[in-house]
Design a protein around this motif. Structure first.
Motif, short mmCIF file in Angstrom:
data_model
loop_
_atom_site.label_atom_id
_atom_site.label_comp_id
_atom_site.label_asym_id
_atom_site.label_seq_id
_atom_site.Cartn_x
_atom_site.Cartn_y
_atom_site.Cartn_z
N TYR A 136 0.83 -1.21 0.00
CA TYR A 136 0.00 0.00 0.00
C TYR A 136 0.86 1.26 0.00
CZ TYR A 136 -2.62 3.87 2.00
OH TYR A 136 -3.15 5.11 2.23
N GLU A 140 0.41 4.14 -2.77
CA GLU A 140 -0.03 5.48 -2.36
C GLU A 140 0.94 6.55 -2.84
OE1 GLU A 140 -2.37 8.44 -0.49
OE2 GLU A 140 -2.79 6.35 -1.04
N LEU A 155 -7.68 2.56 -7.44
CA LEU A 155 -7.98 1.14 -7.66
C LEU A 155 -7.21 0.59 -8.84
CD1 LEU A 155 -9.56 -1.46 -7.11
CD2 LEU A 155 -11.44 -0.52 -8.48
N ALA A 158 -3.52 0.21 -7.98
CA ALA A 158 -3.27 -0.97 -7.14
C ALA A 158 -3.32 -2.26 -7.96
CB ALA A 158 -4.29 -1.03 -6.01
N ILE A 386 -7.06 -1.86 -0.83
CA ILE A 386 -8.17 -0.91 -0.94
C ILE A 386 -8.81 -0.68 0.43
CG2 ILE A 386 -10.41 -0.43 -2.00
CD1 ILE A 386 -7.96 -0.34 -3.89
N ARG A 389 -6.69 1.55 2.65
CA ARG A 389 -6.74 2.97 2.31
C ARG A 389 -7.93 3.66 2.99
NH1 ARG A 389 -7.56 6.71 -2.93
NH2 ARG A 389 -5.74 8.02 -2.62
#
Length: 485
Positions: A136, A140, A155, A158, A386, A389
């Motif tokens: 993540y 990010e 999305l 990722a 997801i 986040r």
């Protein structure tokens, strides 16, 4: 550094990984995917494990956390060294003697079906959460640095990142990862060393003055002797010992690399070397944190509200020039990929071996099953990224270890009971014990300040969880004795 330039760097980097994957995955088999045919050089594994253990979380969070905790995280790292030596002398001989592919097969031999499935399930939960947290961070940062400017949704970002990792690990598995992790560790260390040198120059310091500058910083205090503090030395040190044992020695991801060595002796040399080099590398990340805060304060740069944003903000917004921005992006990508690729392979291995009992299937079905599971594990990583986040926390590294305290604790308790005693247990009770222990820990952690005079749990929550699991197994043993009498 422009988004286009960053993207070109990433595409070039990924191209190199794919080339390595192509070379190492030729004539790949399930044995090569799971254990690299047990022919990996120990020194290559030791070097590559640096990248796997550091991860994008350490790359971002350790420098950022310096302001709140100084160098107290190094108390944990000192404990790691002792923990790794326990792994080398206690766990590795057992795993090699049993010739394991999945280390959780030991639990089947020691306890039975339910203990085996419980241990494997806790690893799957632990590693999916941990690997997702780590990946993540990179997703990010790339979202902020590149994709927000092009209106690309998080999305999609990722999905692409995880798909790339799946792509270069799908055939060779561990056989590929041994080499790609070593390559990624090189990029990570180059980024770390390069950043320290260039930021030192930005502060108008000579490299020979670096040690004095760090020592005089208010953020460089290593030891904390306040027993109520979460940074208390003995809490941190012994937590480090057991974190290393649980998150490396009882983790299929990390141990799968060690099991690819030709002999036990080579695997032990790998662990000893890795333990020392990792301690040096983490210390350098703490030094980097001091330099970043010093630069921000000296140049009146607003420090981000989230400590994890400090390094990305200063590196990518031109404060140190294009070279540091390039090093940061490459280092973060290398750290995140090195952690996530081996995690994806280990998750696939454990699910196939421990949950689906792939060894009992025909050879053709084994390979087909492994490929399907590999895709499903990649999808699971995307889902958790997801979700994370949506519930993001300021200091990610604390989240990782807190979750680990709940999920690795039962694993540590199971192995401790199995290795230190010969007491039989009621196998059917093990899942209930391993669920109850984390729940009790959660209650104690939530109300510790009220119940224990201001005491705060830190990383030692892992030890408490393991102890409660151990006690629960003892109570289960009494039931077993009663039934047998």
């Amino acid at each position: 550094m422009s988004p286009i330039a960053i993207l070109i760097c990433l595409v070039s980097y990924f191209t190199v990984l794919m080339a390595v994957s192509f070379i190492t995955s030729r004539n790949a088999t399930n044995e090569g995917f799971f254990l690299a045919n047990r022919k990996s050089p120990w020194y290559l594994i030791a070097f590559g494990m640096i990248g796997s253990s550091i991860s994008g979380v350490t790359f971002i969070s350790v420098p950022g956390a310096v302001k709140a905790g100084g160098f107290t995280y190094y108390e944990v790292v000192l404990g790691y060294i002792l923990g790794y030596w326990v792994i080398a002398w206690v766990l590795l001989p057992v795993f090699y003697r049993m010739q394991l592919t999945s280390i959780y097969t030991y639990l089947k031999t020691r306890f039975g079906h339910y203990g085996y499935k419980t241990g494997a399930s806790y690893f799957l939960i632990s590693r999916i959460i941990g690997a997702s947290f780590r990946l993540y961070v990179a997703v990010e940062v790339l979202q902020i640095s590149i994709f927000n400017q092009w209106n690309v949704p998080f999305l999609l970002n990722a999905i692409v990142m995880v798909a790339l990792i799946w792509l270069y690990t799908r055939s060779g598995g561990m056989k590929t990862i041994i080499w790609t992790d070593a390559l990624q560790t090189f990029f990570l260390l180059a980024a770390l060393v390069g950043s320290i040198i260039l930021i030192t120059q930005s502060l108008h310091l000579h490299i020979s003055d670096l040690s004095n500058a760090v020592a005089s910083s208010p953020y460089s205090n290593v030891f904390n002797w306040d027993y109520k503090s979460k940074f208390y030395f003995f809490k941190q040190f012994f937590s480090g010992v057991f974190i290393a044992i649980a998150m490396t020695g009882l983790d299929q991801d990390m141990m799968q690399k060690n099991l690819t060595c030709k002999t036990l002796r080579e695997s032990q040399k790998n662990i000893f070397s890795f333990s020392i080099v990792q301690a040096v590398v983490v210390f350098m990340f703490l030094v980097l944190g001091v330099l970043l805060y010093s630069f921000a304060e000296t140049n009146h740069v607003a420090i981000p509200a989230k400590p994890d944003d400090l390094y990305p903000t200063l590196a990518t917004q031109g404060y140190f020039g294009t070279t540091v921005a390039f090093l940061f992006v490459m280092g973060l990508t290398a750290a995140s990929f090195a952690s996530a690729d081996s995690a994806l392979t280990a998750l696939t291995t454990s699910f196939c071996v421990d949950i689906l009992d792939i060894g009992e299937k025909e050879k053709e079905k084994q390979e087909r099953t492994r490929k399907i599971v590999h895709v499903l594990m990649a999808a699971a990583l995307i889902v958790v990224i997801i979700l994370y986040r949506l519930i993001n926390d300021p200091i990610i590294i604390n989240d990782v270890f807190k979750v680990a305290g709940y999920t690795y604790g039962p694993l540590l308790g199971l192995y401790a009971f199995g290795l230190l005693t010969r007491i039989p247990v009621n196998d059917k009770w093990i899942p209930f014990v391993c669920i109850a222990s984390p729940l009790v820990c959660y209650m104690l952690d939530t109300f510790s300040k009220v119940w224990f005079g201001g005491y705060q749990f830190g990383f030692e929550l892992l030890i408490l969880n393991a102890l409660l699991t151990f006690i629960g197994l003892l109570l289960s043993a009494k039931k077993a004795y009663a039934q047998n009498s």
